[in-house]
Design a protein around this motif. Sequence first.
Motif, PDB file in Angstrom:
ATOM      1  N   LEU A 177       0.814  -1.443   0.021  1.00  0.00           N
ATOM      2  CA  LEU A 177      -0.182   0.051   0.090  1.00  0.00           C
ATOM      3  C   LEU A 177       0.885   1.259  -0.028  1.00  0.00           C
ATOM      4  O   LEU A 177       0.526   2.326  -0.560  1.00  0.00           O
ATOM      5  N   GLU A 178       1.940   1.182   0.587  1.00  0.00           N
ATOM      6  CA  GLU A 178       3.006   2.391   0.624  1.00  0.00           C
ATOM      7  C   GLU A 178       3.464   2.531  -0.595  1.00  0.00           C
ATOM      8  O   GLU A 178       3.467   3.894  -1.185  1.00  0.00           O
ATOM      9  N   THR A 179       3.743   1.527  -1.404  1.00  0.00           N
ATOM     10  CA  THR A 179       4.218   1.677  -2.696  1.00  0.00           C
ATOM     11  C   THR A 179       3.321   2.140  -3.765  1.00  0.00           C
ATOM     12  O   THR A 179       3.392   3.248  -4.399  1.00  0.00           O
ATOM     13  N   CYS A 180       2.167   1.934  -3.686  1.00  0.00           N
ATOM     14  CA  CYS A 180       0.965   2.328  -4.236  1.00  0.00           C
ATOM     15  C   CYS A 180       0.628   3.767  -3.954  1.00  0.00           C
ATOM     16  O   CYS A 180       0.434   4.576  -5.048  1.00  0.00           O
ATOM     17  N   GLN A 181       0.760   4.000  -2.787  1.00  0.00           N
ATOM     18  CA  GLN A 181       0.283   5.478  -2.169  1.00  0.00           C
ATOM     19  C   GLN A 181       1.658   6.424  -2.811  1.00  0.00           C
ATOM     20  O   GLN A 181       1.308   7.405  -3.562  1.00  0.00           O
ATOM     21  N   GLY A 182       2.741   5.871  -2.837  1.00  0.00           N
ATOM     22  CA  GLY A 182       3.984   6.834  -3.561  1.00  0.00           C
ATOM     23  C   GLY A 182       3.895   6.972  -4.939  1.00  0.00           C
ATOM     24  O   GLY A 182       4.119   8.072  -5.399  1.00  0.00           O
ATOM     25  N   GLU A 183       3.444   5.883  -5.601  1.00  0.00           N
ATOM     26  CA  GLU A 183       3.102   6.092  -6.961  1.00  0.00           C
ATOM     27  C   GLU A 183       1.921   7.166  -7.296  1.00  0.00           C
ATOM     28  O   GLU A 183       2.010   7.903  -8.306  1.00  0.00           O
ATOM     29  N   GLU A 184       0.874   7.082  -6.666  1.00  0.00           N
ATOM     30  CA  GLU A 184      -0.300   7.905  -6.775  1.00  0.00           C
ATOM     31  C   GLU A 184       0.326   9.371  -6.211  1.00  0.00           C
ATOM     32  O   GLU A 184      -0.232  10.354  -6.924  1.00  0.00           O
ATOM     33  N   VAL A 185       0.880   9.635  -5.169  1.00  0.00           N
ATOM     34  CA  VAL A 185       1.549  10.902  -4.787  1.00  0.00           C
ATOM     35  C   VAL A 185       2.456  11.383  -6.174  1.00  0.00           C
ATOM     36  O   VAL A 185       2.235  12.568  -6.390  1.00  0.00           O
ATOM     37  N   HIS A 186       3.073  10.359  -6.532  1.00  0.00           N
ATOM     38  CA  HIS A 186       4.042  11.123  -7.696  1.00  0.00           C
ATOM     39  C   HIS A 186       2.986  11.434  -9.116  1.00  0.00           C
ATOM     40  O   HIS A 186       3.259  12.561  -9.524  1.00  0.00           O
ATOM     41  N   HIS A 187       1.736  10.952  -9.144  1.00  0.00           N
ATOM     42  CA  HIS A 187       1.005  11.333 -10.313  1.00  0.00           C
ATOM     43  C   HIS A 187       0.447  12.647 -10.023  1.00  0.00           C
ATOM     44  O   HIS A 187       0.140  13.643 -10.550  1.00  0.00           O
ATOM     45  N   ARG A 188      -0.068  12.868  -8.619  1.00  0.00           N
ATOM     46  CA  ARG A 188      -0.507  14.093  -8.041  1.00  0.00           C
ATOM     47  C   ARG A 188       0.518  15.200  -8.361  1.00  0.00           C
ATOM     48  O   ARG A 188       0.218  16.149  -9.003  1.00  0.00           O
TER      49      ARG A 188
END
Length: 187
Positions: free
Chosen positions: A139-150
């Motif tokens: 979940l942290e990895t997915c979150q980090g990738e979503e933050v990168h998109h943001r």
Amino acid sequence: MSASAAPAIDLPPLLASIPGLLGDLRSDHAGETGAVMIYRGILARAADPAIRAFARQHLATEAEHLRLLEAMLAPGQRSILLPVWRVAGFLTGWLPALFGPRAVYATIEAVETFVDHHYEEQIAKLGHGGAEGALRRLLETCQGEEVHHRDEAAAALGGAARGPLLRAWAFVVGHGSAAAVSAARRI
């Protein structure tokens, strides 16, 4: 660790020991389904080469997140509202693409801001060891990738002021995302 390199997670014991986890993961799956459709909606309408490249790149990441969640959740554990999330996601990407790059980037910034907080709430519930820790790291990895998109969307917007229409749209997108998560957790 990239999301695609995530280890297999023995989910049944976690579901038995962590209240609300199934609802959280169901909402993650529904959200990633919607995210895939947002980028497909953008690609269906946008002509700008930079927006199309942005959407293709992010679509690949979201599709990988969706694949990982589908590998964890049995079909009966997924939201029955997935057809609604597909249509809503497509329209959430297609409509801003009618209005150009700023509207697309503002949409992605709003969605991913919500998703960052959504994942953070779940991560805070998980321990660091064993299967719980493996799920936390995923979940942290997915979150980090979503933050990168943001952050990419925010950078593309630059310091440009967001007028009342973009602010209103971002409000609708953020609150719509929250409502979708609430429904997906239960249904």
